[in-house]
Write an enzyme that holds these catalytic residues in place. Structure first.
Site, PDB file in Angstrom:
ATOM      1  N   CYS A 107      26.677  58.090  44.812  1.00  0.00           N
ATOM      2  CA  CYS A 107      27.723  57.092  45.120  1.00  0.00           C
ATOM      3  C   CYS A 107      27.977  57.074  46.618  1.00  0.00           C
ATOM      4  O   CYS A 107      28.989  56.530  47.060  1.00  0.00           O
ATOM      5  CB  CYS A 107      29.000  57.409  44.356  1.00  0.00           C
ATOM      6  SG  CYS A 107      29.663  59.027  44.744  1.00  0.00           S
ATOM      7  N   CYS A 156      45.573  42.289  39.762  1.00  0.00           N
ATOM      8  CA  CYS A 156      44.424  43.099  40.183  1.00  0.00           C
ATOM      9  C   CYS A 156      43.190  42.544  39.494  1.00  0.00           C
ATOM     10  O   CYS A 156      43.204  42.324  38.277  1.00  0.00           O
ATOM     11  CB  CYS A 156      44.605  44.573  39.830  1.00  0.00           C
ATOM     12  SG  CYS A 156      43.198  45.559  40.385  1.00  0.00           S
ATOM     13  N   CYS A 169      42.336  37.753  45.418  1.00  0.00           N
ATOM     14  CA  CYS A 169      43.583  38.460  45.097  1.00  0.00           C
ATOM     15  C   CYS A 169      44.627  38.249  46.192  1.00  0.00           C
ATOM     16  O   CYS A 169      44.314  38.323  47.383  1.00  0.00           O
ATOM     17  CB  CYS A 169      43.292  39.960  44.947  1.00  0.00           C
ATOM     18  SG  CYS A 169      44.751  40.914  44.515  1.00  0.00           S
TER      19      CYS A 169
END
Ligand SMILES: C[S@@+](CC[C@H](N)C(=O)[O-])C[C@H]1O[C@@H](n2cnc3c(N)ncnc32)[C@H](O)[C@@H]1O
Length: 417
Positions: free
Chosen positions: A374, A149, A66
């Site tokens: 997470c 993105c 990116c």
């Protein structure tokens, strides 16, 4: 500040390269393991940081995909070779486990998920002269104006330019708005966090925007005030064949691929139970799949999520199979006595983990506990509580739900000794 040469050894939990100087770690953003670099040292918040001046010898590097990489806060790890990338994520998990006294844990290889699938994102919209829309910069409040993105689902990325135009039309100079985007089954749900209640003209413009962009729903929130502007189609997600109406800004896993991967691992880990508790159940990501195995008691702290879950269970004629309780598990964890009626417990807390619930589990007789997390750091802390209470940490399956970010998802199985 002084410039020195450093040899990068590993990748820290924020994605920075880590080297050692005078026996202390130096964190060098965008450096890769095996790099020899020249870095400018500075000290901040009790740690030494090194600004990358030059890569003298390249280590395990890859060309970032990116153009925004390096400035955008969305990705931290695009500069690593594939092998170094997977090793970095597993290294964080092993490091967190070692800090809590675990060694030789059975950890599966990192399960990879495709980029370009992220179905939730919080973008910042602002006007400072030109209108901008994108993620915040790395360790900065500046907004990086997003022109490409590689992590967002195309349906979310397609809204970036229209949102930029909306910001240009509606925001006062110097104004900022947060836009939470969620891709449901029938289109995108947009929630705008605005500084004050929108006037009539702004509401009309927002309703037009929702129609032009074919949004499923558009709402605004200003402090405690909240209202939908346009509800054009139901905002739903489907879990194990059961459709759930999503409250605005409801928690969902990062992508539907992550739902599938984590769901399969959770089902595998619970095995063949007779009665399951699904703690921190959200809107039922795992509850309905688990209910195919055994009756499930789902516990969730957020009132709207718990209501959505209970309504979907009733609508699917599963109210007997999936019971729902709204409860704050940090203040009032399920006690060892309450846990006694379950032979499998799944818990999937927010990033802060589930220390009080883990302490209650540690006193329980539940044969099998499955943790979804997470955050390897709080997971390892909670795992230690369970281990000290007599659970063996049998297996961990890490899943790369948040590609290129410094986040790692995992499913772990504990068995009572
Ligand atoms: C990581 S999400 C997991 C949700 C669900 N298992 C899933 O996969 O979509 C954590 C959930 O815990 C809920 N939660 C946060 N703090 C809580 C608390 N103190 N008590 C109960 N639930 C809580 C959040 O509302 C959220 O739904």
């Amino acid at each position: 500040m002084s410039e020195i040469e450093l040899a990068i050894e590993s990748v820290g939990v924020r994605g920075d390269g880590v080297a050692y100087h005078d026996g202390k770690p130096v964190y060098v953003p965008f450096a890769a393991p095996g790099d020899r670099v020249r870095a400018r040292l500075s000290a901040a918040k009790g740690e030494t940081r090194g600004e990358l001046v030059e890569v003298l010898t390249a280590g395990s590097r890859a060309a970032p995909v990116c153009a925004h990489f390096g400035r955008c806060g969305g990705c931290a790890l695009q500069h690593l070779s594939d092998g170094a990338y997977a090793a970095a994520k597993l290294g964080w998990l092993e490091g967190a486990l070692a800090q809590h006294g675990f060694a030789n844990v059975d950890i599966a290889p990192l399960q990879r998920l495709a980029p370009g699938t992220r179905r939730r994102a919080c973008l910042a919209l602002a006007r400072d002269g030109e209108a901008v829309a994108g993620f915040h910069g790395r360790m900065s409040h500046a907004i990086v104006d997003m022109r490409e993105c590689h992590v967002l689902h195309p349906a979310l990325f397609a809204l970036v330019e229209p949102l930029r135009r909306l910001a240009a039309a509606l925001l006062p100079k110097k104004g900022t708005v947060a836009a939470s985007l969620t891709l449901g089954d029938a289109g995108v749900d947009v929630l705008l966090e605005v500084p004050k209640v929108p006037g009539l003209e702004a509401l009309e413009a927002l309703a037009r925007f929702a129609a032009e962009q074919d949004l499923a729903r558009l709402s605004w929130r200003a402090g405690h005030a909240f209202a939908p502007v346009a509800q054009r189609r139901p905002v739903r997600a489907v879990f194990a064949g059961v459709a759930v109406d999503l409250p605005a800004d409801a928690f969902l896993q990062a992508s539907s691929e992550a739902d599938e991967a984590l769901g399969a691992l959770v089902l595998d880990a619970v095995d063949e139970p007779r009665r399951i508790a699904d703690l921190y159940a959200g809107v039922g990501t795992f509850s309905f799949a688990l209910a195919r195995r055994a009756p499930v008691h789902a516990v969730e702290g957020d009132a709207e999520a718990a209501r959505a879950l209970a309504q979907s269970a009733a609508r699917a004629n599963l109210a007997d199979r999936v019971t729902v309780e709204r409860r704050d598990l940090a203040r009032r964890p399920l006690s060892a006595e309450e846990l006694a009626r379950f032979d499998a417990v799944v818990f999937d807390p927010p990033r802060t983990g589930a220390a009080p619930q883990s302490r209650a589990l540690a006193q329980s007789t539940v044969p099998r506990v499955v943790a979804v997390s997470c955050n390897p750091a709080t997971f390892a802390r909670d795992a230690r509580i369970l281990a000290d209470g007599g659970y063996a940490l049998a297996h961990i399956a890490p899943v790369d739900s948040f590609v290129w970010s410094p986040h790692l998802e995992l499913v772990a199985r504990f068995e009572r000794r």
